[in-house]
Design a protein around this motif. Sequence first.
Motif, PDB file in Angstrom:
ATOM      1  N   GLU A  50       0.823  -1.211   0.000  1.00 22.21           N
ATOM      2  CA  GLU A  50       0.000   0.000   0.000  1.00 22.21           C
ATOM      3  C   GLU A  50       0.856   1.259   0.000  1.00 22.21           C
TER       4      GLU A  50
ATOM      5  N   LYS B 105       0.554   4.121  -2.939  1.00 21.86           N
ATOM      6  CA  LYS B 105       0.056   5.465  -2.638  1.00 21.86           C
ATOM      7  C   LYS B 105       1.140   6.534  -2.552  1.00 21.86           C
ATOM      8  N   GLU B 106       2.362   6.160  -2.175  1.00 20.19           N
ATOM      9  CA  GLU B 106       3.365   7.165  -1.824  1.00 20.19           C
ATOM     10  C   GLU B 106       4.533   7.302  -2.805  1.00 20.19           C
TER      11      GLU B 106
END
Length: 82
Positions: free
Chosen positions: A44, A48-49
């Motif tokens: 994740e 997302k980052e």
Amino acid sequence: MTHQDIPTGPIVFQTLINCEGMASDYQLLSCNSETAFVCKQVLEIFQKEIAWDAGKQKNRNVDVLMKVAIKFEEGQFRIILT
């Protein structure tokens, strides 16, 4: 993460980076079943980052299948691009 949550082996995943630098189709390739929750959390973070750059071939942007291995050392993770 607690000590027992940290995987003993590497977490390996792959993703397709298109010619515009957008990642998709993330797949976990190697993850210990006891630490699957941690593996999903790490995945994740990357979804997302992380901003990816498109691959280059003959000075043109191309799609790339990127394989990434992550090892945990001294409470931190280290990224190994393969």
